[in-house]
Design a protein around this motif. Structure first.
Motif, PDB file in Angstrom:
ATOM      1  N   ALA A  70      53.715 -63.615 108.310  1.00  0.00           N
ATOM      2  CA  ALA A  70      54.822 -63.334 107.403  1.00  0.00           C
ATOM      3  C   ALA A  70      54.340 -63.078 105.976  1.00  0.00           C
ATOM      4  CB  ALA A  70      55.823 -64.485 107.430  1.00  0.00           C
ATOM      5  N   GLN A  71      53.348 -63.853 105.548  1.00  0.00           N
ATOM      6  CA  GLN A  71      52.858 -63.691 104.170  1.00  0.00           C
ATOM      7  C   GLN A  71      52.177 -62.344 103.990  1.00  0.00           C
ATOM      8  OE1 GLN A  71      53.369 -65.925 101.515  1.00  0.00           O
ATOM      9  NE2 GLN A  71      52.709 -64.079 100.436  1.00  0.00           N
ATOM     10  N   GLU A  72      51.383 -61.944 104.988  1.00  0.00           N
ATOM     11  CA  GLU A  72      50.722 -60.638 104.890  1.00  0.00           C
ATOM     12  C   GLU A  72      51.742 -59.503 104.866  1.00  0.00           C
ATOM     13  OE1 GLU A  72      47.918 -60.228 108.035  1.00  0.00           O
ATOM     14  OE2 GLU A  72      46.548 -61.753 107.246  1.00  0.00           O
ATOM     15  N   MET A  73      52.777 -59.641 105.684  1.00  0.00           N
ATOM     16  CA  MET A  73      53.809 -58.615 105.717  1.00  0.00           C
ATOM     17  C   MET A  73      54.523 -58.521 104.368  1.00  0.00           C
ATOM     18  SD  MET A  73      56.849 -58.129 108.483  1.00  0.00           S
ATOM     19  CE  MET A  73      57.900 -56.673 108.452  1.00  0.00           C
ATOM     20  N   ALA A  74      54.816 -59.674 103.773  1.00  0.00           N
ATOM     21  CA  ALA A  74      55.460 -59.686 102.456  1.00  0.00           C
ATOM     22  C   ALA A  74      54.554 -59.080 101.400  1.00  0.00           C
ATOM     23  CB  ALA A  74      55.835 -61.116 102.070  1.00  0.00           C
ATOM     24  N   ASP A  75      53.251 -59.366 101.481  1.00  0.00           N
ATOM     25  CA  ASP A  75      52.300 -58.831 100.511  1.00  0.00           C
ATOM     26  C   ASP A  75      52.227 -57.308 100.583  1.00  0.00           C
ATOM     27  OD1 ASP A  75      51.701 -61.339  99.581  1.00  0.00           O
ATOM     28  OD2 ASP A  75      49.917 -61.588 100.856  1.00  0.00           O
TER      29      ASP A  75
END
Length: 199
Positions: free
Chosen positions: A79-84
């Motif tokens: 999720a964090q990579e997608m948000a980044d």
């Protein structure tokens, strides 16, 4: 002996009518055009706000919402990579559309200032679409807030612009269709028609 054709008179050539000159541009239209230039400045401000906003809260909210989804699988996507990845693309997209809006504002300001009726109609269509988009955004935000759903965080600058923009659009549309403005558009259209070859 008299000329039997003396009664013949050559056909009179039609006298060219003077081209009707448009009256001076009314204040209502001048205010509308100035409003369009202001709309262009607001588009620049929107682009700056979109690029300058702090994305930390936006990314955090997106991660939280993704992790709440029942189909979310951290082994498939982080999720964090997608948000980044998504948030910077979102920022650039917002800035791009703000610059497109700037071009449309300038085009409409110039053409309406020249008294082109097609530009008034085009500006009205753009204005109606802009108002519909603003109302849809407000309805979505209100619905999410009422249902306890998440909404994208908005900076103070974004909130101010979101309020000013539809009010400006309404004011411009009213000014464009006031009687003095309509009379000016009609006068300019009539003058341009008379100037066409063969008229």
């Amino acid at each position: 002996m008299s000329d039997p054709y003396s009664y013949y008179q050559p056909a009179q050539q039609p006298v060219a009518q003077p081209v009707a000159q448009p009256t001076e541009r009314p204040k209502s239209l001048t205010y509308a055009v100035n409003g369009m230039w202001l709309g262009g400045l607001l588009s620049i401000a929107s682009a700056i706000v979109a690029l300058a906003v702090d994305t930390t809260e936006m990314k955090s909210l997106m991660v939280t919402e993704l992790e709440k989804q029942p189909t979310y699988d951290p082994s498939v996507i982080d999720a964090q990579e997608m948000a980044d990845v998504f948030v910077p693309i979102f920022q650039i997209g917002m800035a791009f559309f703000s610059l497109v809006a700037l071009g449309l504002w300038i085009w409409m300001a110039v053409m309406n200032g020249k008294g082109r009726n097609w530009a008034r109609i085009t500006a009205t269509v753009f204005g109606a679409l802009s108002l519909a988009s603003s109302l849809s955004s407000v309805a979505n935000l209100a619905g999410n807030a009422a249902l306890g759903g998440a909404t994208m965080p908005m900076s103070a600058g974004s909130t101010v612009l979101a309020v000013i923009d539809p009010l400006l659009v309404i004011a411009i549309l009213v000014l464009l269709w006031l009687r003095p403005s309509s009379a000016y558009f009609s006068a300019v259209g009539a003058a341009r028609k008379q100037q066409r070859p063969g008229y």
